[in-house]
Structures are given as C-alpha cells and as structure tokens.
Design a protein around this motif. Sequence first.
Motif, PDB file in Angstrom:
ATOM      1  N   VAL A 159     -14.359 -33.701  27.317  1.00 29.51           N
ATOM      2  CA  VAL A 159     -14.845 -33.757  28.696  1.00 29.51           C
ATOM      3  C   VAL A 159     -13.872 -33.007  29.597  1.00 29.51           C
ATOM      4  O   VAL A 159     -12.687 -33.348  29.664  1.00 29.51           O
ATOM      5  CB  VAL A 159     -15.009 -35.212  29.179  1.00 29.51           C
ATOM      6  CG1 VAL A 159     -15.368 -35.258  30.662  1.00 29.51           C
ATOM      7  CG2 VAL A 159     -16.086 -35.928  28.362  1.00 29.51           C
ATOM      8  N   PRO A 160     -14.334 -31.974  30.286  1.00 33.46           N
ATOM      9  CA  PRO A 160     -13.422 -31.236  31.168  1.00 33.46           C
ATOM     10  C   PRO A 160     -13.024 -32.052  32.395  1.00 33.46           C
ATOM     11  O   PRO A 160     -13.862 -32.673  33.040  1.00 33.46           O
ATOM     12  CB  PRO A 160     -14.223 -29.994  31.564  1.00 33.46           C
ATOM     13  CG  PRO A 160     -15.646 -30.331  31.305  1.00 33.46           C
ATOM     14  CD  PRO A 160     -15.675 -31.361  30.224  1.00 33.46           C
ATOM     15  N   LEU A 161     -11.746 -32.035  32.681  1.00 35.05           N
ATOM     16  CA  LEU A 161     -11.160 -32.634  33.885  1.00 35.05           C
ATOM     17  C   LEU A 161     -10.735 -31.458  34.749  1.00 35.05           C
ATOM     18  O   LEU A 161      -9.786 -30.747  34.407  1.00 35.05           O
ATOM     19  CB  LEU A 161      -9.968 -33.510  33.508  1.00 35.05           C
ATOM     20  CG  LEU A 161      -9.178 -34.162  34.640  1.00 35.05           C
ATOM     21  CD1 LEU A 161     -10.021 -35.221  35.341  1.00 35.05           C
ATOM     22  CD2 LEU A 161      -7.885 -34.771  34.115  1.00 35.05           C
ATOM     23  N   VAL A 162     -11.434 -31.224  35.867  1.00 30.41           N
ATOM     24  CA  VAL A 162     -11.366 -29.912  36.499  1.00 30.41           C
ATOM     25  C   VAL A 162     -11.059 -29.970  37.989  1.00 30.41           C
ATOM     26  O   VAL A 162     -11.649 -30.757  38.734  1.00 30.41           O
ATOM     27  CB  VAL A 162     -12.700 -29.148  36.279  1.00 30.41           C
ATOM     28  CG1 VAL A 162     -12.693 -27.820  37.037  1.00 30.41           C
ATOM     29  CG2 VAL A 162     -12.931 -28.900  34.796  1.00 30.41           C
ATOM     30  N   VAL A 163     -10.131 -29.126  38.401  1.00 27.57           N
ATOM     31  CA  VAL A 163      -9.957 -28.680  39.782  1.00 27.57           C
ATOM     32  C   VAL A 163     -10.158 -27.170  39.716  1.00 27.57           C
ATOM     33  O   VAL A 163      -9.343 -26.473  39.105  1.00 27.57           O
ATOM     34  CB  VAL A 163      -8.563 -29.024  40.330  1.00 27.57           C
ATOM     35  CG1 VAL A 163      -8.383 -28.456  41.737  1.00 27.57           C
ATOM     36  CG2 VAL A 163      -8.350 -30.534  40.348  1.00 27.57           C
ATOM     37  N   PRO A 164     -11.245 -26.612  40.259  1.00 27.29           N
ATOM     38  CA  PRO A 164     -11.599 -25.221  39.978  1.00 27.29           C
ATOM     39  C   PRO A 164     -10.496 -24.199  40.211  1.00 27.29           C
ATOM     40  O   PRO A 164     -10.362 -23.245  39.442  1.00 27.29           O
ATOM     41  CB  PRO A 164     -12.792 -24.981  40.906  1.00 27.29           C
ATOM     42  CG  PRO A 164     -13.452 -26.305  40.997  1.00 27.29           C
ATOM     43  CD  PRO A 164     -12.309 -27.289  41.040  1.00 27.29           C
ATOM     44  N   LEU A 179     -18.157 -31.830  44.283  1.00 31.77           N
ATOM     45  CA  LEU A 179     -19.087 -30.835  44.811  1.00 31.77           C
ATOM     46  C   LEU A 179     -18.616 -29.414  44.490  1.00 31.77           C
ATOM     47  O   LEU A 179     -19.426 -28.545  44.115  1.00 31.77           O
ATOM     48  CB  LEU A 179     -19.235 -31.021  46.322  1.00 31.77           C
ATOM     49  CG  LEU A 179     -20.209 -30.093  47.061  1.00 31.77           C
ATOM     50  CD1 LEU A 179     -21.567 -30.060  46.394  1.00 31.77           C
ATOM     51  CD2 LEU A 179     -20.334 -30.536  48.514  1.00 31.77           C
ATOM     52  N   LEU A 180     -17.325 -29.167  44.603  1.00 27.67           N
ATOM     53  CA  LEU A 180     -16.800 -27.851  44.253  1.00 27.67           C
ATOM     54  C   LEU A 180     -16.983 -27.568  42.765  1.00 27.67           C
ATOM     55  O   LEU A 180     -17.293 -26.436  42.371  1.00 27.67           O
ATOM     56  CB  LEU A 180     -15.325 -27.752  44.642  1.00 27.67           C
ATOM     57  CG  LEU A 180     -14.671 -26.380  44.498  1.00 27.67           C
ATOM     58  CD1 LEU A 180     -15.441 -25.307  45.263  1.00 27.67           C
ATOM     59  CD2 LEU A 180     -13.214 -26.426  44.964  1.00 27.67           C
ATOM     60  N   ASN A 181     -16.813 -28.578  41.919  1.00 23.46           N
ATOM     61  CA  ASN A 181     -17.095 -28.408  40.492  1.00 23.46           C
ATOM     62  C   ASN A 181     -18.549 -27.995  40.275  1.00 23.46           C
ATOM     63  O   ASN A 181     -18.846 -27.116  39.455  1.00 23.46           O
ATOM     64  CB  ASN A 181     -16.805 -29.700  39.731  1.00 23.46           C
ATOM     65  CG  ASN A 181     -15.320 -29.910  39.480  1.00 23.46           C
ATOM     66  OD1 ASN A 181     -14.508 -29.006  39.642  1.00 23.46           O
ATOM     67  ND2 ASN A 181     -14.955 -31.117  39.092  1.00 23.46           N
ATOM     68  N   ALA A 182     -19.467 -28.629  41.004  1.00 20.84           N
ATOM     69  CA  ALA A 182     -20.890 -28.290  40.871  1.00 20.84           C
ATOM     70  C   ALA A 182     -21.155 -26.857  41.310  1.00 20.84           C
ATOM     71  O   ALA A 182     -21.981 -26.150  40.694  1.00 20.84           O
ATOM     72  CB  ALA A 182     -21.736 -29.262  41.690  1.00 20.84           C
TER      73      ALA A 182
END
Length: 369
Positions: A118-123, A339-342
């Motif tokens: 599962v990616p854990l993301v800050v773009p 929202l930024l991930n989306a």
Amino acid sequence: MERRKVGILGATGMVGQRFIQLLSNHPWFEIAWLAASDRSAGKAYGEACKWKLDTPLPKHIAAMTVQPNVPEGCTGELPKIIFAALDADIARELEPKFAAAGCAVISNSSAFRMAADVPLVVPEVNADHLALINAQSWRKQRGGYIVTNPNCSAIGLVLALKPLEERFGIEGLFVSTMQAVSGAGYPGVPSLDILGNVVPFIKNEEEKMQEEVGKLLGKVDGSSIKMLDAKVSAHCNRVAVEDGHTECVSVKLRKKATREEILAAWREFAPLSGQHLPTAPDQPVEYDDAVDRPQPRLDRMRGRGMTATVGRLRECSLLDWKFVVLSHNTIRGAAGAALLNAEVLARTGQLNKLGVPVNTEAKLQAVMA
C-alpha cells in the motif's frame, strides 16, 4: 480534466467535513455520495452533521442523504473514487470492501499505511510509490486499490526533509512536536485537560512518525519499499492550539552542508511544478527568516493550508542542523493530502480503469495483439 464523481466515507467527522469544504468547488471532482455510521445513515447530511468549519455548509450537500458505510445497499450509483476519513479500526474492516468493489480508496486512516503493497504518499516527496497499487490483490482481481497519506505530524516534517535527503542524505533525526487539538477530532481534548496545559502523550503518535518517515523517504524495491536507513526519534505533545502542528527538528546529514546550501534546497524544491494540480501549492516549503516564525496563527494557511513553513535554521551542537517546521494538520495533514493524492492519480491516468481487473486487462491486450 474530466470531472469525476466521488464519495466520502466518514463524512460527518472533522476530516470528512474538510473533504467537503475542499471538494465543494473542485474543478476535477464532484461529491455524489456521502456515508457515515448507522446513527447518521438515512438522514439528510445537514441534520446528521454538526458543521464546525469556518465556511458555510453548501446547501446541496446539506440536502444529500447520508448512506451506510458499506459498498452494498446504497441508493444511487456508488462512485469509483472514495475518500476515506475513518478511525483505524473501522477502516481496517471497511476500506478493503470498497477496494474489492473496484474503487480507488484514498485514505486518511492509519490502518494500511505500513502494509507492504500500500503506497504511503506525499506527492512532492514520493509520488513514484504509487506504482505499488499494481501489486495489490484488489487491483489484480477487481480493479480497485488503496492509497494512503501519512499521519498529520509526519507530512510537514517529510516535506522539509525531502530536499535535504535528496542533496545531502539523512543519517539521524530528532523531532519534538507541539500538535493542535483539532488533530484529536471532535470534540477532541476536554478543555480542562488542555487549556493552560501541555499533554506530553498522544497515543501511537510517536511510533507512527518514526515508522512513516522511514517509508516516505524510502525507495521502491519491487513490490515493496526499502525503508530509509536513518535513526528517527520523536516526542509528541498536544498543546492548546486550534489548528497547525509545530515541530522542532534536529537532523544529522550524511554529507556536510552549509546554511546557504540548505536554504537553496528548500527554495528550489518544486517537484510538482508544471503539473497544474488544483490543490498543490506553488511552493511546498517556504522559509521565513524572522526570528520568531513560523507560528500556527500566522503561517498555517500559507499555500491555502498546503505549504509547510520552515524557520529558525541554525547549527545544532548535538547533530548538524536544527529548524522549526509548521503545517496545517487538517488540510495539508489530512483531507488536503488525500485530495492531492487523488489529483496525482487522475493526472497519471490511474483513475481511468477503476473496476477493470489488471488480470482481465492483460488478457484483453494479449487477445487484441
């Protein structure tokens, strides 16, 4: 960009309300489905929710009927893009059901953050980690997947650390947080516990920070992440501030750096430049050279709440350098992060084939070939 319909799980909570606030006039996404617990399901959202934000609840959202927190049995069509604002225990049960129904579950919960696939993301930090979704069983079998954003206290920290890690490497890190009461949700911390006080304990917070920083600054290694090889120590404190997490950071670098080099790393850090993502700030990290900044009241809304503000860079007598970083915990640290991930998923085409299993897609391409 095509405007897509989205749903919100846990819509009546504080993070759910932030999702509604940020999505209300979004150019790419349209709220079409709201879900909450059994005590709220079946009611109009305006009746089920105690709206606590500083902008009015949109009338058309107030009139929407709250659906059950399950993919089955909802009235109307279930959107394929689901923003999840659930407590971890509930998320652990429900989020896989929506992924198995072919949905992109863009989660603010801690339930699956440290799962290998599962990616854990800050773009701005590690958008390449989104490649992990193709390893998920839900993606292979039903076309859905789960993507998570980090803990609210980790996001501002890694935004400040990423440009330093890229240029100099990080060997060790010490951080002490002063976290706002909104991070505890509503009604949050009782007033008699927090007013005129500091609470030097937030359940599981230190462990989350120490683990998540390693994954966020790590590298993709096949179908998992090779963690950052650095020691991380965290102290987490709750303070009488409404919004905005402040963190005092000391860092040991692998390569020596001057003050000017560090400031240049922050100033030149703009990895999303040119992608034209609606929620992305023009500058993800801003340095303020005033002697007493950043401060939550003055700086939390920089970049519409999506910018991390750094200040007080100075040499550290124990490690190498120390500084203070501030970020808005319910915007950058929660709903805005998801929202930024989306938006990144939309920009890279990962929202185009929801509900189409990878295995089926591969077979169709083989037949067409």
